[in-house]
Write a protein that holds these residues in place. Structure first.
Motif, PDB file in Angstrom:
ATOM      1  N   LYS A 298      33.676  38.211  46.170  1.00  0.00           N
ATOM      2  CA  LYS A 298      32.318  38.667  45.882  1.00  0.00           C
ATOM      3  C   LYS A 298      32.203  39.951  45.058  1.00  0.00           C
ATOM      4  CE  LYS A 298      30.375  36.584  50.079  1.00  0.00           C
ATOM      5  NZ  LYS A 298      29.596  36.835  51.324  1.00  0.00           N
ATOM      6  N   ALA A 299      33.215  40.792  45.078  1.00  0.00           N
ATOM      7  CA  ALA A 299      33.054  42.136  44.509  1.00  0.00           C
ATOM      8  C   ALA A 299      33.317  42.221  43.016  1.00  0.00           C
ATOM      9  CB  ALA A 299      33.972  43.123  45.248  1.00  0.00           C
ATOM     10  N   PHE A 300      34.012  41.258  42.447  1.00  0.00           N
ATOM     11  CA  PHE A 300      34.425  41.365  41.045  1.00  0.00           C
ATOM     12  C   PHE A 300      33.397  40.749  40.101  1.00  0.00           C
ATOM     13  CE2 PHE A 300      38.215  42.164  43.406  1.00  0.00           C
ATOM     14  CZ  PHE A 300      38.854  43.160  42.660  1.00  0.00           C
ATOM     15  N   LEU A 301      33.341  41.309  38.891  1.00  0.00           N
ATOM     16  CA  LEU A 301      32.326  40.902  37.921  1.00  0.00           C
ATOM     17  C   LEU A 301      32.844  39.915  36.878  1.00  0.00           C
ATOM     18  CD1 LEU A 301      30.591  44.365  37.247  1.00  0.00           C
ATOM     19  CD2 LEU A 301      30.070  42.640  39.002  1.00  0.00           C
ATOM     20  N   THR A 302      34.162  39.735  36.813  1.00  0.00           N
ATOM     21  CA  THR A 302      34.731  38.806  35.827  1.00  0.00           C
ATOM     22  C   THR A 302      35.765  37.905  36.508  1.00  0.00           C
ATOM     23  OG1 THR A 302      36.602  40.205  35.153  1.00  0.00           O
ATOM     24  CG2 THR A 302      34.493  40.555  34.021  1.00  0.00           C
ATOM     25  N   PRO A 303      35.908  36.677  36.039  1.00  0.00           N
ATOM     26  CA  PRO A 303      36.947  35.792  36.582  1.00  0.00           C
ATOM     27  C   PRO A 303      38.353  36.362  36.384  1.00  0.00           C
ATOM     28  CG  PRO A 303      35.324  34.529  35.350  1.00  0.00           C
ATOM     29  CD  PRO A 303      35.022  35.974  35.092  1.00  0.00           C
ATOM     30  N   ALA A 304      38.594  36.968  35.212  1.00  0.00           N
ATOM     31  CA  ALA A 304      39.923  37.527  34.949  1.00  0.00           C
ATOM     32  C   ALA A 304      40.202  38.725  35.844  1.00  0.00           C
ATOM     33  CB  ALA A 304      40.042  37.926  33.480  1.00  0.00           C
ATOM     34  N   GLY A 305      39.157  39.502  36.155  1.00  0.00           N
ATOM     35  CA  GLY A 305      39.320  40.619  37.066  1.00  0.00           C
ATOM     36  C   GLY A 305      39.702  40.149  38.458  1.00  0.00           C
ATOM     37  N   ARG A 306      39.044  39.092  38.915  1.00  0.00           N
ATOM     38  CA  ARG A 306      39.343  38.531  40.234  1.00  0.00           C
ATOM     39  C   ARG A 306      40.774  37.993  40.275  1.00  0.00           C
ATOM     40  NH1 ARG A 306      35.709  35.114  40.134  1.00  0.00           N
ATOM     41  NH2 ARG A 306      34.094  36.469  41.002  1.00  0.00           N
ATOM     42  N   LYS A 307      41.171  37.322  39.219  1.00  0.00           N
ATOM     43  CA  LYS A 307      42.534  36.759  39.156  1.00  0.00           C
ATOM     44  C   LYS A 307      43.567  37.877  39.145  1.00  0.00           C
ATOM     45  CE  LYS A 307      45.403  33.507  36.594  1.00  0.00           C
ATOM     46  NZ  LYS A 307      45.476  32.559  35.416  1.00  0.00           N
ATOM     47  N   GLU A 308      43.303  38.933  38.373  1.00  0.00           N
ATOM     48  CA  GLU A 308      44.221  40.067  38.321  1.00  0.00           C
ATOM     49  C   GLU A 308      44.324  40.725  39.697  1.00  0.00           C
ATOM     50  OE1 GLU A 308      46.952  42.653  36.597  1.00  0.00           O
ATOM     51  OE2 GLU A 308      46.015  40.893  35.672  1.00  0.00           O
ATOM     52  N   ALA A 309      43.189  40.847  40.384  1.00  0.00           N
ATOM     53  CA  ALA A 309      43.178  41.454  41.717  1.00  0.00           C
ATOM     54  C   ALA A 309      44.004  40.616  42.693  1.00  0.00           C
ATOM     55  CB  ALA A 309      41.747  41.580  42.219  1.00  0.00           C
ATOM     56  N   GLU A 310      43.872  39.319  42.610  1.00  0.00           N
ATOM     57  CA  GLU A 310      44.659  38.456  43.493  1.00  0.00           C
ATOM     58  C   GLU A 310      46.156  38.651  43.263  1.00  0.00           C
ATOM     59  OE1 GLU A 310      43.183  34.613  42.472  1.00  0.00           O
ATOM     60  OE2 GLU A 310      41.393  34.775  43.758  1.00  0.00           O
ATOM     61  N   GLY A 311      46.538  38.759  42.011  1.00  0.00           N
ATOM     62  CA  GLY A 311      47.951  38.961  41.702  1.00  0.00           C
ATOM     63  C   GLY A 311      48.472  40.301  42.206  1.00  0.00           C
ATOM     64  N   VAL A 312      47.621  41.314  42.135  1.00  0.00           N
ATOM     65  CA  VAL A 312      48.038  42.665  42.548  1.00  0.00           C
ATOM     66  C   VAL A 312      47.990  42.824  44.064  1.00  0.00           C
ATOM     67  CG1 VAL A 312      47.409  45.118  42.461  1.00  0.00           C
ATOM     68  CG2 VAL A 312      47.316  43.735  40.385  1.00  0.00           C
ATOM     69  N   LEU A 313      46.910  42.366  44.686  1.00  0.00           N
ATOM     70  CA  LEU A 313      46.673  42.668  46.089  1.00  0.00           C
ATOM     71  C   LEU A 313      47.258  41.660  47.064  1.00  0.00           C
ATOM     72  CD1 LEU A 313      42.976  43.805  45.648  1.00  0.00           C
ATOM     73  CD2 LEU A 313      44.944  45.282  46.075  1.00  0.00           C
ATOM     74  N   LEU A 314      47.390  40.420  46.636  1.00  0.00           N
ATOM     75  CA  LEU A 314      47.923  39.399  47.546  1.00  0.00           C
ATOM     76  C   LEU A 314      49.438  39.294  47.482  1.00  0.00           C
ATOM     77  CD1 LEU A 314      45.288  36.532  47.140  1.00  0.00           C
ATOM     78  CD2 LEU A 314      45.386  38.390  48.829  1.00  0.00           C
TER      79      LEU A 314
END
Length: 242
Positions: free
Chosen positions: A225-241
């Motif tokens: 819910k918090a991210f504004l772009t699909p690429a941002g969400r994907k990058e976050a998943e790679g970094v945080l998960l």
């Protein structure tokens, strides 16, 4: 004083030469100070491949010095600007390596996101390096590093840095606007803002997660819910998960 490199009294026989047109292969005559010329045979306009633009790649007086700048040089100016903004950010923060590291990571994530989402990389990376530039003034004036104070104090400092570097006016205005509300998205935002916002969010979550691990359920909600772009969400998943 005229730049010696552009003053004809210092020229020699090598100051005039021919270059093959990349489109039709015909020879086009260049003077050493021509930034670009149009092929008389096919009409294609291209940059002078032998010109050492040197300071023209960042000097705010380049247009007055060498005339209209070729598109390749204009792109080079923006590309070099982000590196010079990074240097100025480090100079400003001095030995505050925590803030320098934070800004550098935001810029790294922003560049990755923008490679997928698009946007103006010069604006995005300048904003990434400068988004927290008001934090010292916020702490000095308000005894707080709170988001609202960062946003209040940051734009004047960002503007001063960008004007010093001779950045174009529209870039300065947009970067300062982003710095001035980078924690608080508006209902309608530019792509440049969204990329910066997501990159900053990734970095903040990454830092929080290292200090105190975020519960998996909460992290999953943030990623959705918090991210504004699909690429941002994907990058976050790679970094945080991972």
């Amino acid at each position: 004083m005229k730049c010696p490199g552009q003053d004809t009294q210092y020229w020699n026989k090598d100051a005039i030469y021919e270059v093959r047109c990349p489109e039709c292969g015909k020879d086009v005559e260049f003077f050493k100070d021509d930034t670009a010329r149009k092929c008389e045979h096919c009409g294609h306009r291209f940059a002078n491949p032998k010109m050492d633009f040197g300071c023209a790649a960042y000097c705010k007086y380049a247009k007055q010095c060498v005339g209209d700048l070729a598109p390749e040089l204009l792109a080079g100016q923006d590309n070099l600007l982000k590196d010079r903004v990074a240097v100025e950010m480090k100079r400003y923060f001095k030995r505050d390596f925590r803030r320098i590291g934070h800004a550098t990571r935001v810029a790294r994530y922003a560049e990755r996101i923008a490679q997928t989402e698009g946007g103006d990389m010069a604006i995005i990376l300048s904003a990434a390096y400068l988004h927290d530039i008001g934090i010292h003034e916020a702490e000095r004036k308000h005894n707080s590093s709170g988001a609202v104070y960062q946003e209040q104090e940051g734009p004047p400092i960002a503007r001063q840095i960008l004007e010093k570097l001779g950045a174009r006016a529209d870039l300065i205005e947009e970067v300062c606007d982003i710095v001035g509300h980078h924690h608080h998205p508006r209902p309608e935002e530019t792509l440049n803002f969204k990329v910066l916002y997501d990159a900053d969010l990734i970095t903040n979550l990454e830092e929080q997660h290292k200090e105190k691990p975020i519960a998996p359920e909460k992290l999953a909600r943030l990623l959705q819910k918090a991210f504004l772009t699909p690429a941002g969400r994907k990058e976050a998943e790679g970094v945080l998960l991972n």
